[in-house]
Design a protein around this motif. Structure first.
Motif, PDB file in Angstrom:
ATOM      1  N   ARG A 104       0.811  -1.217   0.000  1.00  0.00           N
ATOM      2  CA  ARG A 104       0.000   0.000   0.000  1.00  0.00           C
ATOM      3  C   ARG A 104       0.849   1.274   0.000  1.00  0.00           C
ATOM      4  O   ARG A 104       0.297   2.378  -0.005  1.00  0.00           O
ATOM      5  N   ASP A 105       2.159   1.144   0.030  1.00  0.00           N
ATOM      6  CA  ASP A 105       3.034   2.322   0.090  1.00  0.00           C
ATOM      7  C   ASP A 105       4.207   2.097  -0.858  1.00  0.00           C
ATOM      8  O   ASP A 105       5.193   1.459  -0.503  1.00  0.00           O
ATOM      9  N   GLU A 106       4.111   2.634  -2.064  1.00  0.00           N
ATOM     10  CA  GLU A 106       5.128   2.394  -3.085  1.00  0.00           C
ATOM     11  C   GLU A 106       6.478   2.996  -2.686  1.00  0.00           C
ATOM     12  O   GLU A 106       7.523   2.432  -2.976  1.00  0.00           O
ATOM     13  N   MET A 107       6.448   4.136  -2.003  1.00  0.00           N
ATOM     14  CA  MET A 107       7.710   4.743  -1.568  1.00  0.00           C
ATOM     15  C   MET A 107       8.433   3.814  -0.590  1.00  0.00           C
ATOM     16  O   MET A 107       9.642   3.584  -0.709  1.00  0.00           O
ATOM     17  N   LEU A 108       7.681   3.269   0.349  1.00  0.00           N
ATOM     18  CA  LEU A 108       8.274   2.341   1.309  1.00  0.00           C
ATOM     19  C   LEU A 108       8.724   1.065   0.613  1.00  0.00           C
ATOM     20  O   LEU A 108       9.795   0.525   0.917  1.00  0.00           O
ATOM     21  N   ALA A 109       7.919   0.587  -0.335  1.00  0.00           N
ATOM     22  CA  ALA A 109       8.283  -0.622  -1.077  1.00  0.00           C
ATOM     23  C   ALA A 109       9.594  -0.428  -1.819  1.00  0.00           C
ATOM     24  O   ALA A 109      10.438  -1.329  -1.870  1.00  0.00           O
ATOM     25  N   SER A 110       9.780   0.763  -2.393  1.00  0.00           N
ATOM     26  CA  SER A 110      11.017   1.048  -3.117  1.00  0.00           C
ATOM     27  C   SER A 110      12.215   1.045  -2.172  1.00  0.00           C
ATOM     28  O   SER A 110      13.279   0.493  -2.493  1.00  0.00           O
TER      29      SER A 110
END
Length: 210
Positions: free
Chosen positions: A105-111
């Motif tokens: 749910r959080d692409e920035m965190l996933a990156s």
């Protein structure tokens, strides 16, 4: 200001670990800390922003644990990296228990998670290379080195969630930490030079016996 933010992060971590990240809202965190929701929102706009900041701690702790190893690497130093790494995973166990949902749910965190994962795998492959170079480990093909590093990584990152779910306990006992390290180390032991493998096992036993 910084003290309040750290207090929010510490309180959030406590609640996430004890209740599960999905069950905890920002109102729960504010109530736990005896602070108004408005004061909490002044520092963190949402629960996701709190989780991002906790991930910064995970990132920093992981990189500190996996500092460059000396040459040659001793069995004690090798064992301590795994023990301290598992300790970090336990400290932030809410994150690893919900890693797919949180990153999804959080692409920035996933990156950022992908970047940390890549860094850890590169470190592990480099450490394996160092053990091979010093004669403590048998040579492996490059692709197999990466596969071995990935398997070790998978066990370490998932061990605490498995231990709690399998044993039905809410805290990590000393034997659980030792078992998690031994499970990951069993993947490596067949590739170690016999004396080095024996000394690594002794170092794990010695460190977890105190």
């Amino acid at each position: 200001m910084a003290g309040t933010k750290q207090r929010i992060l510490d309180g959030s971590l406590e609640l996430f670990n004890s209740r599960g990240v999905q069950a905890v809202t920002t109102n729960h965190i504010a109530d736990h800390l005896n602070m108004s929701p408005g004061n909490l929102y002044y520092h963190f706009r949402s629960k996701d922003h709190i989780i991002r900041s906790l991930f910064e701690r995970i990132d920093a702790d992981a990189r500190a644990v996996m500092a460059p190893l000396p040459t040659p690497v001793s069995p004690q130093q090798w064992a301590e990296v795994f023990l301290h790494g598992l300790d970090t995973v336990w400290r932030y166990r809410f994150f690893f228990a919900n890693i797919v949902e949180i990153a999804g749910r959080d692409e920035m965190l996933a990156s950022r998670l992908r970047a940390l994962t890549g860094w850890i795998l590169d470190w592990t492959i480099g450490a394996i290379d160092a053990l091979i170079d010093q004669g403590s480990m048998t040579p492996l093909a490059p692709d197999d080195r990466r596969r071995l590093a990935e398997n070790v990584f998978i066990i370490i990152w998932n061990w605490t969630s498995f231990a709690v779910a399998f044993r039905g306990e809410g805290r990590l006992h000393e034997i659980d930490a030792r078992e998690g390290v031994l499970h990951s180390m069993l993947l490596l032991m067949p590739h170690f030079e016999p004396e080095f493998a024996e000394r690594v096992r002794a170092a794990i036993d010695r460190t977890t016996a105190g």
